[in-house]
Design a protein around this motif. Structure first.
Motif, PDB file in Angstrom:
ATOM      1  N   ASP A  16       0.834  -1.193   0.000  1.00  0.00           N
ATOM      2  CA  ASP A  16       0.000   0.000   0.000  1.00  0.00           C
ATOM      3  C   ASP A  16       0.875   1.253   0.000  1.00  0.00           C
ATOM      4  O   ASP A  16       1.554   1.534   0.995  1.00  0.00           O
ATOM      5  N   SER A  17       0.874   1.998  -1.103  1.00  0.00           N
ATOM      6  CA  SER A  17       1.725   3.181  -1.211  1.00  0.00           C
ATOM      7  C   SER A  17       1.355   4.252  -0.191  1.00  0.00           C
ATOM      8  O   SER A  17       2.175   5.121   0.129  1.00  0.00           O
ATOM      9  N   ASP A  18       0.135   4.188   0.341  1.00  0.00           N
ATOM     10  CA  ASP A  18      -0.264   5.152   1.370  1.00  0.00           C
ATOM     11  C   ASP A  18       0.548   4.966   2.657  1.00  0.00           C
ATOM     12  O   ASP A  18       0.641   5.890   3.475  1.00  0.00           O
ATOM     13  N   LEU A  19       1.128   3.784   2.823  1.00  0.00           N
ATOM     14  CA  LEU A  19       1.909   3.504   4.025  1.00  0.00           C
ATOM     15  C   LEU A  19       3.335   4.028   3.943  1.00  0.00           C
ATOM     16  O   LEU A  19       4.068   3.974   4.927  1.00  0.00           O
ATOM     17  N   VAL A  20       3.722   4.531   2.779  1.00  0.00           N
ATOM     18  CA  VAL A  20       5.081   5.057   2.611  1.00  0.00           C
ATOM     19  C   VAL A  20       5.347   6.192   3.595  1.00  0.00           C
ATOM     20  O   VAL A  20       6.477   6.364   4.079  1.00  0.00           O
ATOM     21  N   ASN A  21       4.323   6.949   3.925  1.00  0.00           N
ATOM     22  CA  ASN A  21       4.475   8.066   4.855  1.00  0.00           C
ATOM     23  C   ASN A  21       4.832   7.622   6.263  1.00  0.00           C
ATOM     24  O   ASN A  21       5.181   8.459   7.109  1.00  0.00           O
ATOM     25  N   ARG A  22       4.760   6.332   6.515  1.00  0.00           N
ATOM     26  CA  ARG A  22       5.150   5.824   7.832  1.00  0.00           C
ATOM     27  C   ARG A  22       6.668   5.784   8.004  1.00  0.00           C
ATOM     28  O   ARG A  22       7.165   5.605   9.117  1.00  0.00           O
ATOM     29  N   PHE A  23       7.392   5.963   6.888  1.00  0.00           N
ATOM     30  CA  PHE A  23       8.850   5.847   6.923  1.00  0.00           C
ATOM     31  C   PHE A  23       9.521   7.197   6.710  1.00  0.00           C
ATOM     32  O   PHE A  23       9.027   8.039   5.962  1.00  0.00           O
ATOM     33  N   VAL A  24      10.649   7.376   7.375  1.00  0.00           N
ATOM     34  CA  VAL A  24      11.437   8.586   7.182  1.00  0.00           C
ATOM     35  C   VAL A  24      11.966   8.587   5.749  1.00  0.00           C
ATOM     36  O   VAL A  24      12.618   7.627   5.323  1.00  0.00           O
ATOM     37  N   GLN A  25      11.677   9.637   5.007  1.00  0.00           N
ATOM     38  CA  GLN A  25      12.166   9.747   3.633  1.00  0.00           C
ATOM     39  C   GLN A  25      13.538  10.422   3.638  1.00  0.00           C
ATOM     40  O   GLN A  25      13.703  11.497   4.214  1.00  0.00           O
ATOM     41  N   ILE A  26      14.504   9.792   3.010  1.00  0.00           N
ATOM     42  CA  ILE A  26      15.872  10.315   3.076  1.00  0.00           C
ATOM     43  C   ILE A  26      16.390  10.824   1.745  1.00  0.00           C
ATOM     44  O   ILE A  26      17.541  11.214   1.635  1.00  0.00           O
ATOM     45  N   GLY A  27      15.548  10.832   0.728  1.00  0.00           N
ATOM     46  CA  GLY A  27      15.915  11.474  -0.530  1.00  0.00           C
ATOM     47  C   GLY A  27      16.814  10.675  -1.442  1.00  0.00           C
ATOM     48  O   GLY A  27      17.692  11.237  -2.106  1.00  0.00           O
ATOM     49  N   ILE A  28      16.603   9.371  -1.517  1.00  0.00           N
ATOM     50  CA  ILE A  28      17.392   8.550  -2.436  1.00  0.00           C
ATOM     51  C   ILE A  28      16.969   8.849  -3.872  1.00  0.00           C
ATOM     52  O   ILE A  28      15.783   8.925  -4.177  1.00  0.00           O
ATOM     53  N   SER A  29      17.940   9.018  -4.730  1.00  0.00           N
ATOM     54  CA  SER A  29      17.663   9.313  -6.132  1.00  0.00           C
ATOM     55  C   SER A  29      17.288   8.047  -6.880  1.00  0.00           C
ATOM     56  O   SER A  29      18.052   7.084  -6.903  1.00  0.00           O
ATOM     57  N   ALA A  30      16.107   8.053  -7.500  1.00  0.00           N
ATOM     58  CA  ALA A  30      15.680   6.890  -8.282  1.00  0.00           C
ATOM     59  C   ALA A  30      16.537   6.726  -9.528  1.00  0.00           C
ATOM     60  O   ALA A  30      16.825   5.607  -9.953  1.00  0.00           O
ATOM     61  N   SER A  31      16.972   7.843 -10.102  1.00  0.00           N
ATOM     62  CA  SER A  31      17.743   7.791 -11.349  1.00  0.00           C
ATOM     63  C   SER A  31      19.224   7.520 -11.115  1.00  0.00           C
ATOM     64  O   SER A  31      19.942   7.129 -12.022  1.00  0.00           O
TER      65      SER A  31
END
Length: 219
Positions: A16-31
């Protein structure tokens, strides 16, 4: 080298992509390449590390950061497909059992889940060190596992061992040590984001070992 990215994408396809907000986002570059941003924004510090054949990349999506970190540690521990699937299921069990409100550190969580799956004895030894034995913790892992695979965060390339080193130092650090590290870090850096979360959820950082062991007992 096994295609860790493709299998991780398969595992996470129903997450569930809505659960992504449960994690600290650290800015990894997809590219895997943000040199133009680094050069023109003026936030770069030190030398820019060029991406290479070991840099994991993926199509940009809400789940990209989780998939990249899962793949990074799968490669670090050289997990087979069966063990990767087991680790993913344990990760789901942990996240579904924790109440909302606290930000989870996915890199730390998946490192511990995979370490326990790969070598329960080393997992136990890792937590036998006290909070001041940071070097011993890092060397325990570094001497047993290795990988050149990496992900990009701003100007730097981060390997799994870099995350291991960070959490070995700060997951159980005293509040004043975390505050000092926050003052020395760049406000927009990955380390700064993680340190802020650790300071705000310091008690919870000590529960990750318990969460992993409980998930293992569900097997």
């Amino acid at each position: 080298m096994p295609d860790y990215i493709e299998y991780a994408k398969l595992l996470f396809q129903e997450f569930d992509s809505d659960l992504v907000n449960r994690f600290v986002q650290i800015g990894i570059s997809a590219s895997g390449d943000e040199k133009s941003y680094w050069v023109h924004s003026g936030v770069g510090r030190g030398e820019y590390s060029e991406s290479n054949g070991d840099t994991f990349t993926i199509e940009k999506s809400d789940l990209a950061e989780l998939v990249l970190l899962f793949s990074l540690f799968s490669a670090f521990f050289k997990l087979d497909l069966r063990t990767q699937k087991q680790c993913y299921e344990k990760f789901l069990a942990i996240t579904s059992s924790i109440s909302f409100g606290e930000k989870l550190h996915f890199a730390y969580l998946i490192f511990l889940v995979m370490l326990e799956a790969k070598d329960p004895v080393i997992f136990k030894e890792y937590f036998s060190f006290n909070k001041n034995q940071v070097h011993e913790k890092k060397e325990l892992i570094k001497n047993k596992f290795s990988s050149f695979c990496n992900v990009r965060i701003r100007e730097r390339l981060y390997r799994a061992i870099d995350f291991v080193s960070f959490y070995s130092k700060y997951a159980f650090a005293e509040p004043d040590e975390v505050s000092t590290a926050m003052g020395a870090s760049t406000g927009s850096s990955a380390e700064a984001r993680l340190l802020i979360s650790i300071k705000n959820n310091q008690g919870n950082m000590k529960l990750y070992e318990k969460w992993v062991l409980l998930a293992c007992n569900l097997d």
